[in-house]
Design an enzyme around this catalytic site. Structure first.
Site, PDB file in Angstrom:
ATOM      1  N   CYS A 109      46.840  55.880  63.399  1.00 10.43           N
ATOM      2  CA  CYS A 109      47.713  56.994  63.032  1.00 10.43           C
ATOM      3  C   CYS A 109      47.857  57.114  61.510  1.00 10.43           C
ATOM      4  O   CYS A 109      46.917  57.534  60.851  1.00 10.43           O
ATOM      5  CB  CYS A 109      49.061  56.886  63.730  1.00 10.43           C
ATOM      6  SG  CYS A 109      49.964  58.457  63.745  1.00 10.43           S
ATOM      7  N   HIS A 214      47.509  56.406  69.348  1.00 17.95           N
ATOM      8  CA  HIS A 214      48.189  55.111  69.371  1.00 17.95           C
ATOM      9  C   HIS A 214      47.693  54.248  70.530  1.00 17.95           C
ATOM     10  O   HIS A 214      48.325  54.190  71.595  1.00 17.95           O
ATOM     11  CB  HIS A 214      49.703  55.307  69.487  1.00 17.95           C
ATOM     12  CG  HIS A 214      50.344  55.779  68.226  1.00 17.95           C
ATOM     13  ND1 HIS A 214      50.877  54.911  67.297  1.00 17.95           N
ATOM     14  CD2 HIS A 214      50.512  57.024  67.715  1.00 17.95           C
ATOM     15  CE1 HIS A 214      51.366  55.608  66.281  1.00 17.95           C
ATOM     16  NE2 HIS A 214      51.145  56.899  66.519  1.00 17.95           N
ATOM     17  N   GLU A 216      47.831  51.123  70.753  1.00 16.91           N
ATOM     18  CA  GLU A 216      48.704  49.955  70.950  1.00 16.91           C
ATOM     19  C   GLU A 216      49.763  50.223  72.022  1.00 16.91           C
ATOM     20  O   GLU A 216      50.287  49.283  72.635  1.00 16.91           O
ATOM     21  CB  GLU A 216      49.357  49.549  69.627  1.00 16.91           C
ATOM     22  CG  GLU A 216      50.621  50.286  69.228  1.00 16.91           C
ATOM     23  CD  GLU A 216      50.394  51.716  68.752  1.00 16.91           C
ATOM     24  OE1 GLU A 216      51.384  52.442  68.545  1.00 16.91           O
ATOM     25  OE2 GLU A 216      49.210  52.119  68.578  1.00 16.91           O
TER      26      GLU A 216
END
Length: 247
Positions: A109, A214, A216
């Site tokens: 990001c 994202h 994660e």
């Protein structure tokens, strides 16, 4: 011996108290997905370059803040309340030095935007204001709704091989995006509106990718996200092994 991944933190103030901070999910994904030990890197500028001697990979996390446009001759800031000059002063030198070493880099990001700026590219300060572009910002709702899958990205190159697909569904939580691609970067994913969603350092000596979404978030339950973190972790092991052989 476990490999170590550094995660640059942001500078924030809470009730007037300065803090160095980043969401816990990045460290959790490094530990659980990449199999590496995460450490936070305080945003203290070029003094932090020394930490590269002690780590095996660099993960650049997302943030509510934006890279300041003076870092890429972008004119006046359209988001003057959303900058973190301490982080800019830390991450941009770290990126250039890590890539020069051949250290594995995963930029997420804000991280992909930092990667592009560090290597000489520019950003759209408000990509939703660009003609024929989507609004990539999250809508209202819970945090789970904000991080829910929003749109397809079309993958190519090495990232497509790592993930094992040429298209995946990703979340979308960014107001800025890559404009002019930095020299030495190649595009590895595009959104349906042609917004750049992933890049690779073309002549990087190791794993060096940036993604605009994202991975994660919920990495353990998403095969594409897990593939990214596993590939990053494997690259960190290789980097550490090669350093030990050369010592």
């Amino acid at each position: 011996m476990d490999v170590i991944v550094g995660i640059p933190a942001c500078f924030i103030e809470v009730n007037g108290h300065p803090r160095h901070d980043t969401p816990a999910r990045y460290a959790e994904a490094v530990l659980g997905g990449a199999g590496a030990v995460p450490i936070l890197i305080p945003p203290l500028g070029e003094a932090e370059l020394t930490v590269l001697d002690r780590i095996d990979g660099l993960l650049l996390p997302g943030s509510p803040s934006n890279v300041h446009p003076h870092q890429y001759d972008g004119g006046d800031s359209r988001t003057p309340e959303l900058h973190d000059p301490a982080r800019d002063a830390t991450t941009l030198p770290l990126i250039r030095a890590a890539i020069a070493r051949g250290m594995p880099v995963l930029a997420i990001c804000r991280g992909i935007q930092e990667l592009n700026v560090a290597l000489g590219g520019t950003l759209h300060q408000q990509v939703h204001a660009v003609a024929e572009r989507m609004d990539h910002r999250p809508g209202p709702g819970t945090i789970e709704e904000a991080y829910a899958p929003r749109h397809l990205v079309f993958l190519s190159g090495q990232l497509a091989r790592i993930i094992g697909s040429t298209k995946i569904l990703v979340n979308s939580l960014h107001g800025q995006a890559i404009d002019a691609l930095a020299p030495g970067l190649v595009v590895e994913a595009l959104a349906p509106d042609n917004t750049i969603e992933a890049v690779r350092v073309e002549r990087g000596r190791g794993f060096a990718f940036g993604v605009q979404w994202h991975p994660e978030w919920g990495y353990a339950d998403d095969s594409a996200s897990l593939a990214i973190f596993r590939a990053f972790g494997e690259a960190c092991v290789t980097y550490r092994t090669e350093l030990r052989k050369a010592a």
